[in-house]
Design a protein around this motif. Structure first.
Motif, PDB file in Angstrom:
ATOM      1  N   TYR A  92      -9.666  -9.597   6.227  1.00  0.00           N
ATOM      2  CA  TYR A  92     -10.004  -8.178   6.393  1.00  0.00           C
ATOM      3  C   TYR A  92      -9.096  -7.322   5.509  1.00  0.00           C
ATOM      4  O   TYR A  92      -7.871  -7.449   5.539  1.00  0.00           O
ATOM      5  CB  TYR A  92      -9.857  -7.785   7.863  1.00  0.00           C
ATOM      6  N   ARG A  93      -9.682  -6.441   4.727  1.00  0.00           N
ATOM      7  CA  ARG A  93      -8.917  -5.582   3.815  1.00  0.00           C
ATOM      8  C   ARG A  93      -8.732  -4.217   4.458  1.00  0.00           C
ATOM      9  O   ARG A  93      -9.503  -3.293   4.235  1.00  0.00           O
ATOM     10  CB  ARG A  93      -9.651  -5.436   2.479  1.00  0.00           C
ATOM     11  N   GLY A  94      -7.729  -4.100   5.270  1.00  0.00           N
ATOM     12  CA  GLY A  94      -7.433  -2.857   5.957  1.00  0.00           C
ATOM     13  C   GLY A  94      -6.323  -3.087   6.958  1.00  0.00           C
ATOM     14  O   GLY A  94      -5.764  -4.181   7.053  1.00  0.00           O
ATOM     15  N   ALA A  95      -5.982  -2.048   7.697  1.00  0.00           N
ATOM     16  CA  ALA A  95      -4.933  -2.166   8.708  1.00  0.00           C
ATOM     17  C   ALA A  95      -5.545  -2.635  10.029  1.00  0.00           C
ATOM     18  O   ALA A  95      -6.711  -2.362  10.326  1.00  0.00           O
ATOM     19  CB  ALA A  95      -4.236  -0.829   8.908  1.00  0.00           C
ATOM     20  N   LEU A  96      -4.745  -3.341  10.807  1.00  0.00           N
ATOM     21  CA  LEU A  96      -5.201  -3.905  12.082  1.00  0.00           C
ATOM     22  C   LEU A  96      -4.186  -3.577  13.170  1.00  0.00           C
ATOM     23  O   LEU A  96      -2.983  -3.765  12.983  1.00  0.00           O
ATOM     24  CB  LEU A  96      -5.353  -5.421  11.953  1.00  0.00           C
ATOM     25  N   VAL A  97      -4.667  -3.075  14.299  1.00  0.00           N
ATOM     26  CA  VAL A  97      -3.843  -2.899  15.496  1.00  0.00           C
ATOM     27  C   VAL A  97      -4.591  -3.569  16.639  1.00  0.00           C
ATOM     28  O   VAL A  97      -5.759  -3.251  16.879  1.00  0.00           O
ATOM     29  CB  VAL A  97      -3.603  -1.411  15.832  1.00  0.00           C
TER      30      VAL A  97
ATOM     31  N   LEU B  49      -9.099   1.089   9.362  1.00  0.00           N
ATOM     32  CA  LEU B  49      -8.230   0.716  10.478  1.00  0.00           C
ATOM     33  C   LEU B  49      -9.090   0.090  11.569  1.00  0.00           C
ATOM     34  O   LEU B  49      -9.993   0.732  12.106  1.00  0.00           O
ATOM     35  CB  LEU B  49      -7.487   1.943  11.028  1.00  0.00           C
ATOM     36  N   LEU B  50      -8.807  -1.169  11.871  1.00  0.00           N
ATOM     37  CA  LEU B  50      -9.547  -1.913  12.891  1.00  0.00           C
ATOM     38  C   LEU B  50      -8.672  -2.032  14.137  1.00  0.00           C
ATOM     39  O   LEU B  50      -7.540  -2.526  14.063  1.00  0.00           O
ATOM     40  CB  LEU B  50      -9.908  -3.293  12.356  1.00  0.00           C
ATOM     41  N   ILE B  51      -9.180  -1.579  15.279  1.00  0.00           N
ATOM     42  CA  ILE B  51      -8.416  -1.563  16.527  1.00  0.00           C
ATOM     43  C   ILE B  51      -9.139  -2.448  17.538  1.00  0.00           C
ATOM     44  O   ILE B  51     -10.295  -2.166  17.897  1.00  0.00           O
ATOM     45  CB  ILE B  51      -8.276  -0.124  17.077  1.00  0.00           C
TER      46      ILE B  51
ATOM     47  N   LEU C 236      -1.664   5.480   6.784  1.00  0.00           N
ATOM     48  CA  LEU C 236      -2.971   5.851   7.322  1.00  0.00           C
ATOM     49  C   LEU C 236      -2.850   6.819   8.487  1.00  0.00           C
ATOM     50  O   LEU C 236      -3.682   7.717   8.650  1.00  0.00           O
ATOM     51  CB  LEU C 236      -3.732   4.603   7.795  1.00  0.00           C
ATOM     52  N   MET C 237      -1.812   6.616   9.305  1.00  0.00           N
ATOM     53  CA  MET C 237      -1.683   7.406  10.532  1.00  0.00           C
ATOM     54  C   MET C 237      -0.221   7.469  10.950  1.00  0.00           C
ATOM     55  O   MET C 237       0.518   6.503  10.809  1.00  0.00           O
ATOM     56  CB  MET C 237      -2.523   6.775  11.652  1.00  0.00           C
TER      57      MET C 237
ATOM     58  N   TYR D 242      -1.906  -1.706   5.078  1.00  0.00           N
ATOM     59  CA  TYR D 242      -2.056  -3.160   5.188  1.00  0.00           C
ATOM     60  C   TYR D 242      -1.297  -3.733   6.383  1.00  0.00           C
ATOM     61  O   TYR D 242      -1.036  -4.933   6.429  1.00  0.00           O
ATOM     62  CB  TYR D 242      -1.600  -3.838   3.895  1.00  0.00           C
ATOM     63  N   ASP D 243      -0.948  -2.887   7.330  1.00  0.00           N
ATOM     64  CA  ASP D 243      -0.234  -3.354   8.519  1.00  0.00           C
ATOM     65  C   ASP D 243      -1.126  -4.264   9.363  1.00  0.00           C
ATOM     66  O   ASP D 243      -2.341  -4.065   9.451  1.00  0.00           O
ATOM     67  CB  ASP D 243       0.233  -2.177   9.382  1.00  0.00           C
ATOM     68  N   ARG D 244      -0.489  -5.262   9.991  1.00  0.00           N
ATOM     69  CA  ARG D 244      -1.148  -6.127  10.979  1.00  0.00           C
ATOM     70  C   ARG D 244      -0.280  -6.066  12.227  1.00  0.00           C
ATOM     71  O   ARG D 244       0.715  -6.775  12.331  1.00  0.00           O
ATOM     72  CB  ARG D 244      -1.245  -7.570  10.471  1.00  0.00           C
TER      73      ARG D 244
END
Length: 627
Positions: A168-173, A143-145, A3-4, A29-31
């Motif tokens: 949650y279906r996405g990446a999380l930082v 992407l949820l930050i 994603l980034m 799919y990173d957490r």
């Protein structure tokens, strides 16, 4: 799919490099959990990733059409719009307006904001953060930050948020200091240390294991280099004759060793001030009650605090936890009952709101206002040395308060409280804005603190680590007592609810249940607990039938085959684990390889433990057949 990508990101504030040459990637799919000491740049990194702040150096490559949702540390609201309007405005409206509005109102209520039509200025800081969290969660994103999402949430809200993020279906930082939360939600840890970002695969527990291995090997290598440096220094000092042109390589090695970046063991928050002497009379509360208007917070609270009590107070937001602490410290008068303190009691109070320090005063000025010297278990310590022990290095001690991060200000206030040599510590949400390293040493400090500790906290790990008795605010207006930490309280509560559902109420019969305060040391008076308090965990529930397993005389065919091969498997796994440990020692300077080996060793050790446990289980079965 990536994603980034962050390439060579750097940013400087004043003369201080906050981040330098940060190169990391974020997959779909990173957490990712971001950790580090307060002031190291966690919120800065999140703001850069979110696009809210521009780095001084490097570049960020984002996937086309990437949707980002961002919860900042200090959210900003439009003062001309209601809370609901602010939340809806921040949500990309892929749905009809009224559908979005209904969802937003429901989530705000879930997060403790019952009237979403109020204006932002009427909300507390915690309510504003929760409203902003609702907007971040409802905004469609890849992407949820989230910057400190668990701050100002009660235990039920934290568990609800945990479930939300797991689905949650996405990446999380995210940045959080809640260690249980990190363990359950994350799959990667980013640690910021000395302006660098290190990536560790796995959750927080695996990060601790991997980092310890890295530090052990790095320190061992440093000791070897330090020894070589001493030898080379002695050689250099023998005189010019020994340093002929034939020894140029030796000289270059000496210079490289001399100029290397030294690896030192991490400095820890360390403070061991001597508390004031405590007499026989501590703090006694009798029949305390408090209401605001028609809302009753609590009633009939009676308790005598014992020397070395470790009390945790829990309950939903707005139930009156902070009010109770302020009554104990004399800041608020109760409506009913009384608080009596012994003459020798000296209270150290660390609240959520604290007195603003003069913004132009430096860190060392603030500490010296308590005293030039502090008496500790090691003798007299200067104010400067105390700052060092509390992670304010000498260069940081002359930083004005106005330039400290929120977490650094909290740490400074905590230092002031502990330096006052109290014999009763009352801590209101001490884990808010404190980094994990500071929390770990605060926990160690409390282990050795010879006085009373009373703490309100939403941090489940901190409660389990520190307290041995819980008082919980319950809907009946009473404070219910449970022995042990938070996990024990929760187990008893669940068991009590199950018994209540089965119609087997047993209120007040076991003093270890939530809600039972009669019969305990230090308790004057008796308050019955909730209907359905459970039997102890080691006793079977009375209303459940027990069915004995059928008898058999030997292992099944598959069990026997498994039993016959397990010893060889265990030997092979043991050998593999030892070889991986040797390989890690060889790879101590190759951090990427070290990470791979540490991850493989962790997996091998887990498999080894599982096989040993299975072998012992089968062996017990074999022995039982022989008896």
């Amino acid at each position: 799919m990536i994603l980034m990508t962050l390439e060579g990101i750097g940013i400087t504030f004043g003369d201080t490099a906050i981040l330098q040459n940060v190169t990391q990637g974020i997959d779909e799919y990173d957490r990712i959990g971001v950790i580090g000491v307060n002031g190291t740049g966690k919120s800065t990194l999140l703001a850069i990733v979110a696009g809210a702040l521009e780095a001084d150096e490097g570049q960020i490559i984002r996937r086309n059409g990437l949707k980002i949702s961002y919860l900042p540390q200090n959210p900003v609201f439009d003062p001309e719009r209601s809370v609901l309007e602010n939340v809806v405005r921040n949500i990309e409206q892929d749905q009809e307006f009224w559908n979005v509005q209904g969802e937003a109102a429901a989530m705000l209520e879930k997060l403790g904001i019952e009237d979403p039509s109020v204006m932002p200025e009427t909300l507390s800081g915690g309510q504003r953060k929760r409203a902003a969290l609702a907007a971040a969660l409802l905004t469609p994103s890849d992407l949820l930050i989230l910057d400190e999402p668990t701050n100002h949430l009660d235990h039920e809200m934290i568990e609800w948020l945990q479930n939300q993020l797991e689905s949650y279906r996405g990446a999380l930082v995210m940045v959080t200091h809640d260690r249980y939360f990190l363990d359950e939600v994350t799959t990667t840890i980013w640690e910021i240390d000395r302006a660098n970002v290190y990536s560790y695969p796995g959750n927080y527990e695996k990060y601790l294991q991997t980092k310890q291995a890295r530090m052990d090997f790095a320190l061992a290598a440093e000791r070897k280099m330090a020894q070589l440096y001493k030898q080379d220094l002695a050689w250099m000092m023998r005189g010019a004759r020994a340093r002929s042109t034939k020894q140029k390589a030796h000289i270059q090695r000496f210079e490289a060793l001399r100029d290397r970046e030294k690896i030192v063991e991490e400095r820890n928050v360390l403070i061991e001030s001597i508390p004031s002497r405590m007499g026989n009379k501590t703090i006694e509360v009798r029949g305390l009650g408090k209401s605001y208007g028609d809302k009753r917070l609590f009633r009939d609270f009676t308790y005598t605090f014992l020397k070395n009590d470790r009390i945790g107070i829990i309950g939903p937001n707005g139930c009156g936890k902070s009010t109770l602490l302020k009554i104990l410290t004399g800041q608020i008068e109760p409506d009913e009952g009384a608080v009596e303190q012994g003459q020798t009691i000296m209270v150290g109070y660390f609240g959520q709101e604290y007195e603003e320090l003069p913004p132009t005063d430096t860190v060392i000025d603030v500490v010296k206002s308590i005293g030039e010297y502090i008496r500790t278990a090691d003798g007299l310590i200067t104010a400067s040395a105390m700052c060092e022990r509390f992670l304010f290095i000498k260069s940081k001690q002359y930083t004005p308060v106005a330039k400290l991060s929120g977490g650094e200000k909290r740490r400074l206030h905590l230092l002031r409280v502990l330096m006052g040599a109290p014999n009763v510590l009352i801590l209101d949400e001490p884990t808010n804005d404190l980094d994990i390293q500071t929390l770990q040493i605060l926990e160690d400090y409390l282990d050795h603190f010879s006085g009373i500790v009373i703490v309100v906290s939403h941090d489940r790990y901190f409660l389990d680590r520190v307290v041995n008795r819980i008082f919980s605010f319950e809907p009946d207006g009473l404070l219910h007592q449970s022995e042990g930490g938070y996990e024990e309280y929760l187990l008893r509560k669940v068991a009590a609810e199950e018994d209540a559902d089965g119609g087997k109420a047993s209120a007040g019969h076991d003093s270890g249940k939530p809600g039972v305060s009669g019969g305990k040391p230090g308790v004057s008076g008796s308050k019955s607990g909730p209907a359905g308090a459970s039997a102890p965990a080691d006793q079977p529930a009375k209303n459940k039938k027990y069915r004995a397993p059928s008898q058999r005389k030997k292992l099944t065919f598959s069990e026997q085959r498994e039993y016959d091969t397990l010893e060889d498997i265990i030997d092979a796994l043991t050998e593999k684990s030892e070889q991986l440990a040797a390989d890690m020692a060889q790879a101590s300077t190759d951090y990427v390889r070290l990470q791979e080996l540490a991850q493989e060793k962790q997996k091998t050790d887990e498999e080894l433990e599982e096989k040993i446990e299975r072998f012992l289980t089968l062996q017990e079965l074999v022995e039982s057949f022989q008896n």
